[in-house]
Design a protein around this motif. Structure first.
Motif, short mmCIF file in Angstrom:
data_model
loop_
_atom_site.label_atom_id
_atom_site.label_comp_id
_atom_site.label_asym_id
_atom_site.label_seq_id
_atom_site.Cartn_x
_atom_site.Cartn_y
_atom_site.Cartn_z
N PRO A 45 51.37 36.77 51.32
CA PRO A 45 50.58 36.47 52.53
C PRO A 45 51.01 37.29 53.74
CG PRO A 45 52.15 34.71 52.11
CD PRO A 45 52.22 35.63 50.92
N ARG A 46 52.18 37.89 53.68
CA ARG A 46 52.67 38.68 54.81
C ARG A 46 52.29 40.15 54.71
NH1 ARG A 46 57.04 35.22 53.47
NH2 ARG A 46 57.43 33.63 55.06
N ALA A 47 51.72 40.55 53.57
CA ALA A 47 51.34 41.95 53.39
C ALA A 47 50.10 42.29 54.21
CB ALA A 47 51.08 42.23 51.91
N GLU A 48 50.04 43.52 54.68
CA GLU A 48 48.87 43.98 55.43
C GLU A 48 47.65 43.95 54.51
OE1 GLU A 48 46.70 45.32 58.70
OE2 GLU A 48 48.79 44.64 58.59
N PRO A 49 46.55 43.29 54.91
CA PRO A 49 45.38 43.23 54.03
C PRO A 49 44.77 44.60 53.77
CG PRO A 49 45.27 41.54 55.74
CD PRO A 49 46.39 42.45 56.11
N GLU A 50 44.26 44.77 52.56
CA GLU A 50 43.44 45.93 52.23
C GLU A 50 42.06 45.73 52.84
OE1 GLU A 50 41.73 48.13 48.20
OE2 GLU A 50 42.07 45.96 48.20
N ARG A 51 41.50 46.77 53.42
CA ARG A 51 40.12 46.72 53.94
C ARG A 51 39.24 47.56 53.03
NH1 ARG A 51 38.26 47.54 60.25
NH2 ARG A 51 36.01 47.64 59.89
N LEU A 52 38.24 46.92 52.44
CA LEU A 52 37.39 47.55 51.42
C LEU A 52 35.94 47.22 51.72
CD1 LEU A 52 37.44 49.00 48.58
CD2 LEU A 52 37.47 46.69 47.59
N THR A 53 35.07 48.24 51.78
CA THR A 53 33.65 47.95 51.99
C THR A 53 33.05 47.45 50.68
OG1 THR A 53 32.82 50.13 51.37
CG2 THR A 53 33.52 49.82 53.68
N VAL A 54 31.95 46.72 50.79
CA VAL A 54 31.25 46.24 49.61
C VAL A 54 30.82 47.43 48.74
CG1 VAL A 54 29.20 45.02 48.79
CG2 VAL A 54 30.52 44.10 50.71
N ALA A 55 30.29 48.47 49.38
CA ALA A 55 29.84 49.64 48.62
C ALA A 55 30.99 50.27 47.85
CB ALA A 55 29.20 50.65 49.57
N ASP A 56 32.16 50.39 48.48
CA ASP A 56 33.32 50.96 47.79
C ASP A 56 33.80 50.07 46.66
OD1 ASP A 56 33.29 53.22 49.37
OD2 ASP A 56 34.85 52.53 50.74
N ALA A 57 33.72 48.76 46.85
CA ALA A 57 34.13 47.83 45.80
C ALA A 57 33.23 47.97 44.58
CB ALA A 57 34.09 46.39 46.32
N PHE A 58 31.94 48.18 44.79
CA PHE A 58 31.01 48.36 43.66
C PHE A 58 31.30 49.66 42.92
CE2 PHE A 58 28.89 44.64 44.97
CZ PHE A 58 27.94 44.31 44.01
N VAL A 59 31.64 50.70 43.66
CA VAL A 59 32.01 51.96 43.00
C VAL A 59 33.30 51.78 42.20
CG1 VAL A 59 32.77 54.33 43.38
CG2 VAL A 59 30.82 53.43 44.65
N ARG A 60 34.30 51.20 42.83
CA ARG A 60 35.63 51.09 42.21
C ARG A 60 35.63 50.20 40.98
NH1 ARG A 60 40.55 48.84 45.81
NH2 ARG A 60 40.01 50.73 47.01
N HIS A 61 34.99 49.04 41.07
CA HIS A 61 35.13 48.04 40.02
C HIS A 61 33.92 47.93 39.09
CE1 HIS A 61 38.86 46.78 41.80
NE2 HIS A 61 38.29 46.43 42.94
N ALA A 62 32.77 48.47 39.51
CA ALA A 62 31.58 48.36 38.66
C ALA A 62 30.92 49.71 38.38
CB ALA A 62 30.56 47.42 39.32
N GLY A 63 31.43 50.78 39.00
CA GLY A 63 30.87 52.10 38.76
C GLY A 63 29.44 52.25 39.25
N VAL A 64 29.11 51.60 40.37
CA VAL A 64 27.74 51.55 40.86
C VAL A 64 27.64 52.10 42.27
CG1 VAL A 64 25.84 50.01 41.50
CG2 VAL A 64 27.15 49.56 39.43
N ASP A 65 26.64 52.95 42.52
CA ASP A 65 26.27 53.35 43.87
C ASP A 65 25.28 52.29 44.37
OD1 ASP A 65 25.14 54.37 46.18
OD2 ASP A 65 25.05 56.42 45.43
N LEU A 66 25.81 51.34 45.12
CA LEU A 66 25.04 50.15 45.49
C LEU A 66 23.76 50.50 46.23
CD1 LEU A 66 25.12 47.01 45.46
CD2 LEU A 66 26.20 47.14 47.71
N PHE A 67 23.85 51.39 47.21
CA PHE A 67 22.69 51.65 48.05
C PHE A 67 21.65 52.53 47.36
CE2 PHE A 67 25.95 50.46 51.19
CZ PHE A 67 25.28 49.39 51.75
N ALA A 68 22.05 53.23 46.31
CA ALA A 68 21.07 53.99 45.53
C ALA A 68 20.17 53.07 44.71
CB ALA A 68 21.78 54.97 44.60
N THR A 69 20.63 51.83 44.48
CA THR A 69 19.84 50.87 43.70
C THR A 69 19.18 49.81 44.58
OG1 THR A 69 21.59 49.21 43.39
CG2 THR A 69 21.57 51.10 41.89
N MET A 70 19.29 49.94 45.90
CA MET A 70 18.88 48.88 46.81
C MET A 70 17.45 48.41 46.52
SD MET A 70 19.91 46.95 49.28
CE MET A 70 21.32 47.79 49.99
N GLY A 71 17.31 47.10 46.26
CA GLY A 71 16.00 46.50 46.03
C GLY A 71 15.49 46.65 44.61
#
Length: 331
Positions: A151-177
């Protein structure tokens, strides 16, 4: 209901004692930061604005025989923003909140929400609050389901778009809608009738959430604007909102906004969400006109957050279920 029996209460008592200590230390932190603790009514004209939640409705019987529909609030957000519009610049509240049709290791129909707001700051200030609060808990480790976090560690800041690339291999905004494109790119199944948002949440659940906040907290930010009805758009990128969620040990702990202050835009979003709720579930919650009046009067620039206090106690005390940290669960 036998949770009051001495043997059952004794098994939960270490978690409950931790709950009391954490609440006391957090109150001290808010006092040192110049916050005023407030209490707002549980009974409200509208329970909230969430499309996918189920509420608790009741009838208020007035002395003259008139009756009015009221709801147990799902969050104190609307009421606390009214106090901000009334001139209170820094407020916090430990609020009992209610969400029907919920129950699991992490969900309970009645639970405690810690909510706070700061006037005149962006949502980055609330990110800093989260880091400071976690560091001030007085515990060395947070844990859940085999994951641990400092709990004392500096939090990681990650955008939703980057999380989708990193963990799901997805360009989120290219699929929007496009639900089919999002499903195909991620390899996560699409069910009949699924919307893009349905697939989004399935990917979050299956591929992303459990990997967030492991080792150190994660601040997941910049949600698609369609998923932030109460937040303002991010300057320079109208596709996303000033919204973040705090994750620890794969558990969502908090949801924060750079708050929307425009009453007209807010009305449009609330009505659009209730249209969707009606289409999906055949239910329409009322719009809190007094809340919109407060925005119209002048809600100052502000940011705020709602944190699941019971979940935090679970992670800090090593409890396996939310009921372990409740003095008496609902039965």
């Amino acid at each position: 209901m036998t949770e009051w029996r001495p043997d059952k209460l004794a098994r939960r008592l270490p978690h409950l004692q931790a709950r009391a200590r954490l609440q006391a230390s957090m109150r001290q932190w808010f006092a040192a930061e110049g916050f005023l603790e407030v209490e707002t009514p549980i009974l409200q004209a509208a329970p909230g604005a969430e499309v996918h939640l189920t509420g608790f409705a009741t009838e208020w019987e007035l002395p003259d025989g008139e009756s009015r529909e009221r709801w147990l609030h799902s969050s104190p957000e609307f009421a606390m923003k009214k106090l901000l519009a009334g001139g209170l610049p820094r407020i916090f509240q430990f609020a009992r909140v209610f969400r029907n049709a919920e129950g699991s290791a992490l969900h309970h129909p009645e639970f405690t929400m810690l909510e706070w707001y700061r006037e005149g700051v962006g949502y980055e200030a609330i990110m800093a609050d989260c880091a400071a609060l976690l560091a001030a808990l007085g515990v060395d480790q947070l844990q859940w389901d085999g994951n641990v976090c400092d709990p004392r560690a500096e939090p990681e800041r990650l955008t939703v778009a980057d999380a989708f690339v990193r963990h799901a291999g997805v360009d989120l905004f290219a699929t929007m809608g496009n639900a089919e494109a999002l499903s195909g790119a991620s390899g996560v199944a699409m069910h009949a009738g699924d919307t893009w948002e349905d697939v989004f949440f399935r990917i979050m659940f299956e591929k992303i959430e459990r990997r967030l906040g492991v080792g150190r907290p994660t601040i997941l930010c910049e949600y698609p604007i369609s998923m932030a009805a109460l937040a303002r758009a991010k300057p320079g990128d109208p596709r996303v909102a000033e919204r973040f969620e705090l994750y620890v040990c794969g558990v969502e702990l908090a949801n924060a906004f750079g708050e929307l202050t425009d009453a007209g835009i807010q009305r449009e979003r609330l009505e659009a969400d209730m249209d969707l709720k009606d289409r999906l579930y055949g239910v329409r919650w009322p719009v809190d006109e007094d809340f919109l009046a407060a925005l119209d009067h002048g809600l100052p620039d502000c940011s705020g957050i709602a944190l699941g206090f019971d979940r935090l106690v679970m992670l800090a005390s090593g409890a396996a279920r939310i009921e372990d940290v409740l003095w008496l669960p609902v039965r």
